[in-house]
Design a protein around this motif. Structure first.
Motif, PDB file in Angstrom:
ATOM      1  N   THR A  30      50.203  15.408 -37.452  1.00 25.79           N
ATOM      2  CA  THR A  30      50.552  15.442 -36.038  1.00 25.79           C
ATOM      3  C   THR A  30      50.972  16.811 -35.578  1.00 25.79           C
ATOM      4  OG1 THR A  30      52.821  14.817 -36.565  1.00 25.79           O
ATOM      5  CG2 THR A  30      51.277  13.039 -36.098  1.00 25.79           C
ATOM      6  N   ASN A  31      51.349  17.690 -36.493  1.00 27.44           N
ATOM      7  CA  ASN A  31      51.898  18.980 -36.098  1.00 27.44           C
ATOM      8  C   ASN A  31      50.851  20.072 -35.978  1.00 27.44           C
ATOM      9  OD1 ASN A  31      54.440  17.905 -36.036  1.00 27.44           O
ATOM     10  ND2 ASN A  31      54.851  18.363 -38.190  1.00 27.44           N
ATOM     11  N   LEU A  32      49.716  19.943 -36.685  1.00 29.59           N
ATOM     12  CA  LEU A  32      48.695  20.974 -36.617  1.00 29.59           C
ATOM     13  C   LEU A  32      47.645  20.585 -35.579  1.00 29.59           C
ATOM     14  CD1 LEU A  32      48.256  21.866 -40.372  1.00 29.59           C
ATOM     15  CD2 LEU A  32      49.436  23.181 -38.607  1.00 29.59           C
ATOM     16  N   SER A  33      48.046  20.666 -34.346  1.00 26.30           N
ATOM     17  CA  SER A  33      47.135  20.311 -33.274  1.00 26.30           C
ATOM     18  C   SER A  33      46.569  21.562 -32.642  1.00 26.30           C
ATOM     19  CB  SER A  33      47.874  19.462 -32.229  1.00 26.30           C
ATOM     20  OG  SER A  33      48.967  20.195 -31.705  1.00 26.30           O
ATOM     21  N   GLY A  34      45.674  21.403 -31.711  1.00 21.37           N
ATOM     22  CA  GLY A  34      45.066  22.556 -31.062  1.00 21.37           C
ATOM     23  C   GLY A  34      43.608  22.648 -31.457  1.00 21.37           C
ATOM     24  N   THR A  35      43.066  23.841 -31.276  1.00 26.33           N
ATOM     25  CA  THR A  35      41.645  24.036 -31.533  1.00 26.33           C
ATOM     26  C   THR A  35      41.348  24.321 -32.988  1.00 26.33           C
ATOM     27  OG1 THR A  35      41.873  26.385 -30.974  1.00 26.33           O
ATOM     28  CG2 THR A  35      41.294  24.870 -29.181  1.00 26.33           C
ATOM     29  N   MET A  36      42.354  24.799 -33.756  1.00 23.36           N
ATOM     30  CA  MET A  36      42.121  25.118 -35.164  1.00 23.36           C
ATOM     31  C   MET A  36      42.132  23.845 -35.989  1.00 23.36           C
ATOM     32  SD  MET A  36      44.266  28.622 -35.882  1.00 23.36           S
ATOM     33  CE  MET A  36      45.834  27.899 -35.400  1.00 23.36           C
ATOM     34  N   ARG A  37      41.103  23.657 -36.805  1.00 18.86           N
ATOM     35  CA  ARG A  37      41.019  22.474 -37.645  1.00 18.86           C
ATOM     36  C   ARG A  37      40.803  22.825 -39.120  1.00 18.86           C
ATOM     37  NH1 ARG A  37      43.180  20.465 -34.165  1.00 18.86           N
ATOM     38  NH2 ARG A  37      42.575  18.733 -32.802  1.00 18.86           N
ATOM     39  N   SER A  38      40.344  24.022 -39.417  1.00 15.20           N
ATOM     40  CA  SER A  38      40.055  24.374 -40.804  1.00 15.20           C
ATOM     41  C   SER A  38      40.562  25.771 -41.127  1.00 15.20           C
ATOM     42  CB  SER A  38      38.550  24.291 -41.080  1.00 15.20           C
ATOM     43  OG  SER A  38      37.869  25.299 -40.363  1.00 15.20           O
ATOM     44  N   VAL A  39      40.884  25.951 -42.412  1.00 18.84           N
ATOM     45  CA  VAL A  39      41.338  27.260 -42.880  1.00 18.84           C
ATOM     46  C   VAL A  39      40.168  28.078 -43.416  1.00 18.84           C
ATOM     47  CG1 VAL A  39      43.638  26.413 -43.444  1.00 18.84           C
ATOM     48  CG2 VAL A  39      41.848  26.367 -45.190  1.00 18.84           C
ATOM     49  N   GLY A  40      39.001  27.455 -43.491  1.00 17.46           N
ATOM     50  CA  GLY A  40      37.838  28.170 -43.986  1.00 17.46           C
ATOM     51  C   GLY A  40      36.686  27.222 -44.209  1.00 17.46           C
ATOM     52  N   SER A  41      35.581  27.778 -44.659  1.00 16.46           N
ATOM     53  CA  SER A  41      34.406  26.950 -44.908  1.00 16.46           C
ATOM     54  C   SER A  41      33.511  27.626 -45.927  1.00 16.46           C
ATOM     55  CB  SER A  41      33.639  26.710 -43.604  1.00 16.46           C
ATOM     56  OG  SER A  41      33.147  27.945 -43.100  1.00 16.46           O
ATOM     57  N   VAL A  42      32.720  26.793 -46.605  1.00 15.00           N
ATOM     58  CA  VAL A  42      31.650  27.264 -47.486  1.00 15.00           C
ATOM     59  C   VAL A  42      30.371  26.651 -46.944  1.00 15.00           C
ATOM     60  CG1 VAL A  42      30.749  27.400 -49.820  1.00 15.00           C
ATOM     61  CG2 VAL A  42      33.223  27.335 -49.451  1.00 15.00           C
ATOM     62  N   GLY A  43      29.531  27.460 -46.306  1.00 14.43           N
ATOM     63  CA  GLY A  43      28.356  26.905 -45.648  1.00 14.43           C
ATOM     64  C   GLY A  43      28.790  25.942 -44.559  1.00 14.43           C
TER      65      GLY A  43
END
Length: 615
Positions: A30-43
């Motif tokens: 519930t606390n990590l809201s907003g537009t950011m959803r990921s800390v990174g990606s591989v492909g």
């Protein structure tokens, strides 16, 4: 050999299971809201902020479980846990990406079977319970679809990793080469010559000889970088004579420890328990007729004597069997007698008489122990005052002048173990202290306390010749002795070449029937074992040492016996180790290749957001 890839392949499942068990309430749900959803990606595979946060918390809690102390995020950063967790997740997502590209997937039937085996999702009857499943996921802050997607990815990833790990067996030639190196043995004979073997005495060195030797071996006479440290310290032993212990306290301690000072009669007893009186009596009859003995009865039950050994037992501890056991002679078997486990036979192995120490005899011991304990408490109480005085500007010299602490100074190069340097706490502090550090009171291991100050750091420098002249003379003598012994040993080698044996030359020899390269032999001269593995059969070598010389002959090269049990075990060990090494290299190479092809993106802003929430 643990293989990291196997551990990594189960990372997601174990993280989720641990979270379910301990009830982690959905990190960041519930606390990590907003537009950011990921800390990174591989492909096309995202590493969500929630999964990163859960994985990092899991690592921190694992550390806390090991150490028993809380782990703040600042400490986790010092240990590099955020980087370690992120690296693990990147690798896992790389294999998720590859599995997706290859079309690897898991069907609903396999997923259902996996879920039914997770205990957190089972009801009282041990079967899968949908309510337990829903409740557990809700507590973990996960939706069913999110969790099931993770499970599918985990299973597909495991299939891919299994394909990598399978088939990494190595050819027999490779294993045989390793086995020959590790398992071959050498049989050899050697004799050691020391100064007592010299026919003449050593020459007397001149001052110029010693100074020349000193210069040639200056590294042996160089002082390492050294810290000059001033310290103040106090230990319980220093103030023991000032501690008073009242007579009433001594008598109370004696009464409290009466069991230690007044030990009743005991017997060394073994007890063999039976299911009923008839079986126990039948066993006793077999002993009485000489058909069997107590040890055989124990063995017939599949037990060892250690399993039936009661140690030293008092009459009270033996209960209803006590009187009969105490009346028996050592070595005799009594019973059947009742015990807490049923009818039993008892064998008496020894008699330990009572030991009674009167108060007068125990007084000195009690006084020392109570005084020492009080001295520790006195120092513990005073230590805060010492720290406050130094915080107010008092020096170590003033502290030693105004209190019972004692002042001292030493040159610390990490080698001394005398006096205060014998304490681990002081050695650690002396190793860590830097110029400009303020003294602080630290505890010693025995209840004492100390504070230290770095006065100066002496750079590495040669010690004056005059200060080490005795050591120089000793070193020179050893060198000359080694040279003379080497010359004498070379002459002996020539005589052996003329047909004489070690025994003919009167040498005191030692024979080793067969040692491997890694054999551990306490009295073997340094370098001897490695030398014989570089020799040919019947070859004789002279190995100079430090004031002594070793004469060695290689008698035989003993090849590996492929039929020996120890050889087969070693071959299997080498084969498994080498295969795991190759598999690990393949795993790392593939992981790196996937990341290069897919591309790795890291969102530092999202990482910072997770870290901020955890602080």
């Amino acid at each position: 050999m643990a293989f990291k890839a196997r551990n990594l392949s189960k990372t997601f499942v174990w993280i989720i299971l641990v979270l379910l068990i301990i009830g982690l309430a959905g990190f960041g749900a519930t606390n990590l809201s907003g537009t950011m959803r990921s800390v990174g990606s591989v492909g096309n595979q995202d590493i969500t902020m929630a999964s990163y946060g859960r994985a990092l918390q899991n690592e921190m809690r694992a550390y806390e479980a090991q150490t028993g102390s809380a782990m703040p995020f600042s400490q986790a950063e010092q240990f590099g846990l955020p980087q370690q967790v992120l690296s693990q997740l990147v690798t896992a997502k790389a294999f998720d990406y590859e599995a997706d590209q290859m079309g690897l997937s898991v069907g609903d039937e396999q997923l259902a079977a996996t879920l039914s085996q997770i205990q957190a999702f089972q009801g009282p009857d041990g079967q899968f319970d949908r309510e337990a499943y829903r409740f557990a996921l809700q507590n973990a802050g996960l939706s069913e679809s999110e969790f099931e997607d993770d499970m599918r990815s985990e299973t597909a990833r495991t299939i891919l990793q299994g394909a990598i790990l399978a088939g990494t067996s190595l050819p027999d030639t490779y294993v045989d080469t390793l086995l020959a190196h590790a398992g071959e043995k050498r049989a050899f004979t050697y004799a050691t010559l020391d100064e007592s073997s010299l026919q003449t005495g050593l020459p007397v060195p001149t001052d110029e000889d010693l100074r020349t030797y000193y210069e040639a071996n200056i590294d042996q006479y160089t002082r390492p970088e050294t810290k000059v440290i001033t310290y103040a310290w106090i230990t319980p032993a220093m103030i023991l004579d000032t501690i008073e212990v009242e007579e009433d306290a001594l008598r109370a301690a004696y009464e409290e420890r009466s069991a230690q000072f007044n030990i009743p009669d005991r017997r060394l007893v073994e007890r063999l328990v039976f299911s009923d009186d008839a079986t126990a009596q039948a066993a006793r009859d077999r002993i009485d007729t000489g058909e069997t003995d107590f040890e055989t009865l124990v063995a017939e039950r599949g037990l060892d004597l250690a399993d039936v050994d009661l140690g030293d037992a008092t009459m009270e501890a033996l209960g209803a069997a006590g009187e009969d056991v105490f009346a028996a002679e050592p070595g005799s078997v009594v019973g059947p007698l009742p015990s807490s486990l049923g009818p039993a036979l008892f064998r008496v192995n020894g008699v330990l008489p009572a030991q009674n120490t009167p108060f007068e005899d125990a007084r000195d011991q009690l006084r020392d122990e109570l005084a020492l304990d009080r001295a520790r408490r006195v120092i513990e109480t005073q230590a805060q005052g010492y720290d406050d005085e130094m915080a107010g500007g008092a020096t170590l010299e003033q502290l030693a002048s105004d209190t019972e602490m004692q002042l001292g100074q030493l040159e610390w190069a990490g080698e001394s173990a005398d006096g205060i340097a014998g304490y681990d706490a002081f050695r650690e502090a002396a190793q860590a202290v830097q110029d400009g550090d303020f003294p602080a009171i630290e505890p010693l291991g025995d209840g004492g306390a100390f504070a230290l100050r770095l006065d100066e750091v002496l750079p590495e420098a040669p010690l004056p010749f005059e200060a080490v002249s005795d050591r120089v003379r000793t070193g020179w003598d050893r060198q000359k002795a080694t040279e003379a012994l080497t010359e004498a040993a070379e002459a002996l080698v020539a005589q052996v070449g003329d047909g004489q044996t070690f025994a003919d030359l009167g040498l005191d020899t030692t024979q080793e029937a067969g040692l491997t390269r890694t054999a551990q032999v306490t009295d073997l001269p340094p370098g001897l074992l490695s030398a014989v593995f570089d020799m040919e059969p019947a070859q004789i070598r002279v190995l100079p040492g430090n004031g002594q010389v070793t004469l060695v002959r290689l008698d035989e090269v003993l090849p590996v016996d492929p039929e020996a049990e120890e050889t087969r075990e070693l071959a299997n060990q080498l084969r498994e180790q080498a295969a795991n090494d190759v598999a690990q290299d393949l795993y790392r190479a593939l992981a790196a290749d996937i990341q290069n092809r897919a591309g790795v993106q890291i969102n530092q802003q999202a990482l910072n957001a997770v870290h901020t929430q955890m602080q």
